[in-house]
Scaffold this motif. Structure first.
Motif, PDB file in Angstrom:
ATOM      1  N   GLY A  41      57.851  11.093   7.328  1.00 53.83           N
ATOM      2  CA  GLY A  41      58.622  11.857   6.351  1.00 53.83           C
ATOM      3  C   GLY A  41      57.829  13.016   5.770  1.00 53.83           C
ATOM      4  N   ASP A  42      58.351  13.543   4.665  1.00 53.22           N
ATOM      5  CA  ASP A  42      57.718  14.680   3.999  1.00 53.22           C
ATOM      6  C   ASP A  42      56.502  14.155   3.228  1.00 53.22           C
TER       7      ASP A  42
ATOM      8  N   GLN B  56      50.764  12.892  13.133  1.00 53.06           N
ATOM      9  CA  GLN B  56      50.717  14.158  13.865  1.00 53.06           C
ATOM     10  C   GLN B  56      50.135  15.291  13.035  1.00 53.06           C
TER      11      GLN B  56
ATOM     12  N   SER C 199      48.697  23.211   5.105  1.00 48.77           N
ATOM     13  CA  SER C 199      49.965  23.336   4.398  1.00 48.77           C
ATOM     14  C   SER C 199      50.088  22.277   3.295  1.00 48.77           C
TER      15      SER C 199
END
Ligand SMILES: Nc1ncnc2c1ncn2[C@@H]1O[C@H](COP(=O)(O)OP(=O)(O)OP(=O)(O)O)[C@@H](O)[C@H]1O
Ligand SMILES: O=P(O)(O)OC[C@H]1O[C@H](OP(=O)(O)OP(=O)(O)O)[C@H](O)[C@@H]1O
Ligand SMILES: O=C(O)c1cccnc1
Length: 473
Positions: free
Chosen positions: A262-263, A290, A298
């Motif tokens: 998820g985020d 990943q 980021s």
């Protein structure tokens, strides 16, 4: 990885060339080979040189075993040549840049001086060791570059290209990782082995809270709970908080939770708030799934409160660049400089015995220039671009250091083996001397490698003699 049976860890053509040189009685004549690469991977500004200590270890025990000789006998090699190989050891000298240093295209990073057959036979293993570890150490350094002081753990063995996961773990630590999940590599190289838990453990128990409790009971000193098997925010983090409090009541501390889907920024922020609200301020947040240098960057830019990053596939496979293009080229034969010519200067080799001088700016940072000169000349101040000879440069009076230092003589290492921890610290120190423009990901500044006038002249003479033998005196 240090390779045990090493004589046959080579390409067949090396053994075939060796037989020819042996038959002609040339096998003991001295050869000099240079190791260098042409292109920095990952569109980056530098390469971290890695693999040297492994290479030295391998060369110290390099030999053809009785089994190797039997195998080669079945491939039609001469008995006399095989007798020679039976007792052959690496007896040459090696000069090299320090393991962990930042290095750049074109300039030799390592030089082998040895009998021509030995020097030729070790080419493949040398390239195999240095190219791979330097690739992965470079990738790791890029991740370290953007990870700040977060803990980095290497998770890649399961998705590595077979056993390459082992030297990859070593190289990852040299590049700035703190630990590896790879127990074999940790044992072999003295690395820190660390890990969390897998989804299967929670699936096995069915009940997530029961799984967390069982794991914490069994491993109270280093408990990391994976919270995304069912629902990160609805069950994973709340159950981890229950167990974290129970551990605290028993005098232990839950080390971390791990997010794996998820985020990650969103979940990390929500999980941090939930943990803090429960008084579990010390419990860290780990993330995986990943990751690479861009996702880590980021996440940091998003302010995600992630303390530990686990990075596997992209690191140990060097995504998206599968290989460092390092090559090993003959520079001298019996003391005579030799050249390989090509249509383009890019693939024309630099002849002769060379040293690489690295210039330091007044502030102690790297100046961004390496000069390749002949070994017996003074540090050059006037440099020519190695492939575009109309481009020249004059350097101010700067301090410089010779990059190539002796590491092996007569086949023995000259210094005590450096630990991976030492090499990692050295690598960090050397990267810290790189001005930021060489470290950024987007269009990094190109480090300049120049050649001295004498080297340029020597290459031109040898090149013209090969290109126009009839007109050259
Ligand atoms: N906040 C974020 N910013 C940037 N990249 C992120 C962020 N969170 C996750 N990623 C990255 O996005 C990629 C894809 O994430 P995605 O959510 O599709 O995977 P996933 O959760 O594993 O999917 P699935 O639930 O199907 O397993 C991963 O490389 C992951 O590391
Ligand atoms: O994505 P990478 O950078 O390669 O990092 C390693 C990945 O490997 C594991 O997943 P896997 O599904 O293999 O096993 P798990 O059940 O333990 O999560 C781990 O949970 C990470 O997601
Ligand atoms: O310890 C872990 O969490 C781990 C180890 C290997 C691969 N993925 C995760």
């Amino acid at each position: 990885m240090h390779i045990d049976t090493t004589g046959t860890y080579t390409d067949s053509y090396q053994i075939a060339m060796g037989q020819s040189l042996f038959r002609d009685g040339q096998h003991r004549r001295r050869a000099v080979f240079d190791y260098f690469f042409r292109k920095i991977p990952f569109e980056g500004g530098y390469v971290v040189f890695a693999g040297l200590e492994d290479l030295i270890d391998t060369l110290e025990s390099w030999r053809f075993t009785a089994d190797d000789i039997d195998f080669l006998a079945g491939h039609g090699f001469d008995a006399a040549y095989l007798d020679y190989l039976r007792t052959l050891r690496f007896s040459g000298s090696i000069l090299a840049a320090s393991e962990g240093d930042v290095v750049f295209p074109t300039a030799p990073i390592l030089r082998v001086e040895a009998g021509v057959v030995e020097a030729q036979l070790i080419e493949t293993l040398l390239l195999n060791t240095l190219n791979f570890q330097s690739l992965i150490a470079t990738k790791a350094a890029r991740i370290r570059e953007v990870a700040g002081d977060a803990i980095l753990s290497e998770f890649g063995l399961r998705r590595a290209q077979g056993p390459a996961g082992v030297p990859a773990a070593r190289a990852a630590v040299i590049g700035g990782f703190d630990s590896t999940s790879n127990v074999y590599a940790a044992q072999r190289y003295g690395l820190r082995a660390e890990g969390t838990m897998a989804h299967s453990f929670i699936q096995w128990h069915g009940d997530e809270l029961a799984a967390f409790r069982a794991f914490a009971q069994a491993r109270p000193d280093n408990t990391v709970l994976l919270v995304d098997t069912y629902s990160t925010l609805d069950s994973g983090v709340p159950n981890a908080i229950i167990v974290g409090r129970e551990m605290a009541a028993r005098g232990h501390r839950l080390r971390a939770i791990r997010l794996d889907s998820g985020d990650l920024a969103f979940f990390a922020r929500r999980a941090r708030t939930m943990l803090d609200d429960a008084g579990l301020h010390e419990v860290k947040i780990a993330a995986s799934n990943q990751l690479d240098e861009y996702v880590v960057r980021s996440l940091r830019q998003q302010g995600a409160p992630i303390d530990i990053f686990g990075v596997g596939t992209s690191l140990v496979t060097g995504q998206p660049d599968a290989a460092l293009d390092g090559v090993y080229k003959l520079a001298c034969a019996q003391g005579e400089p030799r050249i390989k010519v090509s249509e383009s200067l890019v693939k024309t080799t630099l002849p002769g015995l060379k040293q690489v001088h690295r210039f330091l700016a007044a502030d102690g940072q790297f100046h961004g220039v390496d000069a390749v000169a002949l070994e017996d000349e003074a540090v050059p101040r006037a440099l020519t671009h190695p492939f575009e000879p109309h481009r020249t440069m004059r350097l101010p009076a700067l301090r410089s250091e010779p990059l190539l230092q002796p590491v092996m003589a007569a086949g023995r290492r000259l210094h005590a083996r450096r630990s991976v921890a030492d090499i990692r610290a050295h690598a960090a120190q050397r990267r810290a001397l790189l001005p930021p423009e060489y470290r950024r990901f987007e269009n990094p500044h190109a480090w300049k490698v120049g050649i001295s006038d004498r080297l340029h002249g020597l290459r031109e003479r040898l090149r013209q003699a090969r290109l126009h033998p009839e007109t050259t005196p």
